[in-house]
Design a protein around this motif. Structure first.
Motif, short mmCIF file in Angstrom:
data_model
loop_
_atom_site.label_atom_id
_atom_site.label_comp_id
_atom_site.label_asym_id
_atom_site.label_seq_id
_atom_site.Cartn_x
_atom_site.Cartn_y
_atom_site.Cartn_z
N VAL A 32 -9.05 5.28 3.60
CA VAL A 32 -8.46 6.26 4.51
C VAL A 32 -8.91 7.67 4.14
O VAL A 32 -8.62 8.62 4.84
CB VAL A 32 -6.91 6.21 4.52
CG1 VAL A 32 -6.42 4.94 5.15
CG2 VAL A 32 -6.32 6.42 3.15
N THR B 110 1.30 -2.98 6.69
CA THR B 110 1.27 -2.99 5.22
C THR B 110 1.78 -1.67 4.66
O THR B 110 2.49 -1.63 3.66
CB THR B 110 -0.17 -3.24 4.71
OG1 THR B 110 -0.63 -4.48 5.22
CG2 THR B 110 -0.24 -3.25 3.20
N GLY B 111 1.41 -0.58 5.33
CA GLY B 111 1.83 0.74 4.86
C GLY B 111 3.34 0.91 4.84
O GLY B 111 3.88 1.69 4.04
N MET C 72 -0.09 4.24 1.04
CA MET C 72 -0.63 5.30 1.90
C MET C 72 0.23 5.57 3.14
O MET C 72 0.10 6.61 3.77
CB MET C 72 -2.06 4.96 2.32
CG MET C 72 -3.05 4.96 1.19
SD MET C 72 -3.24 6.59 0.45
CE MET C 72 -3.16 6.19 -1.27
N ALA C 73 1.04 4.58 3.51
CA ALA C 73 2.00 4.77 4.61
C ALA C 73 1.38 5.24 5.92
O ALA C 73 1.96 6.07 6.63
CB ALA C 73 3.11 5.75 4.17
N CYS C 74 0.19 4.74 6.24
CA CYS C 74 -0.40 5.07 7.55
C CYS C 74 0.57 4.56 8.63
O CYS C 74 1.00 3.41 8.58
CB CYS C 74 -1.76 4.41 7.72
SG CYS C 74 -2.95 4.91 6.46
N CYS D 184 0.86 -1.19 0.00
CA CYS D 184 0.00 0.00 0.00
C CYS D 184 0.89 1.23 0.00
O CYS D 184 1.93 1.25 0.66
CB CYS D 184 -0.90 -0.01 1.23
SG CYS D 184 -2.05 1.39 1.27
N GLY E 185 -8.39 -5.37 3.86
CA GLY E 185 -7.12 -6.09 3.87
C GLY E 185 -6.01 -5.18 3.37
O GLY E 185 -6.00 -3.98 3.65
N PHE F 17 0.40 3.54 11.63
CA PHE F 17 0.03 2.44 12.53
C PHE F 17 -0.03 1.10 11.81
O PHE F 17 -0.30 0.07 12.43
CB PHE F 17 -1.34 2.72 13.15
CG PHE F 17 -2.40 3.02 12.13
CD1 PHE F 17 -3.05 2.00 11.45
CD2 PHE F 17 -2.73 4.34 11.82
CE1 PHE F 17 -4.00 2.29 10.49
CE2 PHE F 17 -3.69 4.63 10.87
CZ PHE F 17 -4.33 3.60 10.20
N CYS F 18 0.21 1.08 10.49
CA CYS F 18 -0.12 -0.11 9.70
C CYS F 18 1.13 -0.77 9.13
O CYS F 18 1.96 -0.12 8.49
CB CYS F 18 -1.05 0.31 8.56
SG CYS F 18 -1.37 -1.00 7.38
N GLY G 165 -3.98 -2.71 1.16
CA GLY G 165 -4.24 -1.74 0.10
C GLY G 165 -5.31 -0.72 0.42
O GLY G 165 -6.16 -0.93 1.29
N GLU G 166 -5.23 0.40 -0.28
CA GLU G 166 -6.25 1.45 -0.21
C GLU G 166 -7.15 1.25 -1.44
O GLU G 166 -6.72 1.49 -2.58
CB GLU G 166 -5.56 2.82 -0.22
CG GLU G 166 -6.46 4.00 -0.60
CD GLU G 166 -7.76 4.05 0.18
OE1 GLU G 166 -7.74 4.04 1.42
OE2 GLU G 166 -8.82 4.09 -0.48
S1 SF4 Z 1 -3.48 -0.74 4.10
FE1 SF4 Z 1 -4.96 0.78 4.87
S2 SF4 Z 1 -4.23 1.32 6.92
FE2 SF4 Z 1 -2.52 0.29 5.86
S3 SF4 Z 1 -1.29 1.94 4.94
FE3 SF4 Z 1 -2.79 1.28 3.40
S4 SF4 Z 1 -4.55 2.64 3.67
FE4 SF4 Z 1 -3.29 2.82 5.52
#
Ligand code: SF4
Length: 219
Positions: A212, A130-131, A123-125, A121, A174, A127-128, A176-177
């Motif tokens: 997000v 995957t990010g 988006m680099a959140c 993903c 799951g 807390f995540c 990805g954004e």
């Molecule tokens: S998978 Fe969702 S929470 Fe994780 S970085 Fe991507 S958008 Fe953010």
């Protein structure tokens, strides 16, 4: 060899094609146009890609049709169970060796599948996990829909604790954004809600796209 920097596409799959493209594809292979609808019925209604189960198709052509239009896109690498088998997390390997996850959660009154829309993903959140991986690539419509078909087939076959059942809910929560892969996600949602044989015929109220907040895609 694929051009530098361009990723190879997943194999052609019936689910990625519009109804008229499905007809053209079976005709190209030398089969009756009726086979397109039969294949779609096996996929969306009977939840199978196994030519042995497609006994309404001529025996001579069913394996060729299934191999050409319903190729395997996801292979299970690892499954983890929790809640006495009512929650099943599966790591899938895709055709190019990358991986995504889906999680099936069974409750007394519903069965919900959490699916991925991207590999990694962008988006680099903070807390995540995957990010932190960054984005590898978008999933195709068929790669998204296959997560659902395989979970629904597993439930129907009684492979999940609680006995045979039906998948009732889908959430894009799951990897990805989803709105960063807008076209494929909308295509997949159509396959979830379209009536058979074009889709699974699920209620749109039971499909949740969690974002997000990618404002240009929402607008
Ligand atoms: S998978 Fe969702 S929470 Fe994780 S970085 Fe991507 S958008 Fe953010």
């Amino acid at each position: 060899m694929a051009p530098r920097g361009r990723r190879p596409k997943p194999p052609r799959h019936l689910v990625d094609l519009a109804p008229e493209e499905r007809v053209a594809a079976v005709e190209e292979l030398g089969h009756s146009p009726l086979r397109a609808k039969q294949l779609a019925t096996h996929y969306f209604t009977h939840l199978t890609t196994d030519p042995e189960r497609m006994t309404d198709l001529p025996a001579a052509g069913r394996t060729e049709l299934a191999e050409a239009l319903l190729p395997s896109l996801l292979s299970p690498v690892r499954t983890l169970q929790a809640d006495k088998g009512a929650t099943v997390k599966t790591l899938w390997r895709l055709f190019d060796g990358v991986s995504v996850e889906s999680v099936l959660m069974r409750y007394p009154n519903r069965a919900t599948l959490c699916i991925s829309s991207q590999v990694g993903c962008g988006m680099a959140c903070p807390f995540c996990a995957t990010g932190q991986l960054g984005l590898t690539r978008n999933l195709s419509v068929a790669e998204v829909v296959e997560q659902v078909r395989m979970a629904a087939a597993s439930l129907e076959a009684g492979e999940v604790a609680g006995g045979p059942g039906r998948l009732s809910n889908i959430v894009f929560m799951g990897m990805g954004e989803p709105l960063a892969n807008y076209k494929a996600v909308i295509g997949a949602v159509r396959r979830f809600v379209d009536p058979a044989p074009s889709g699974f015929g699920m209620s749109a109220r039971n499909v949740t796209v969690s974002t997000v907040g990618l404002v240009p895609a929402i607008d």
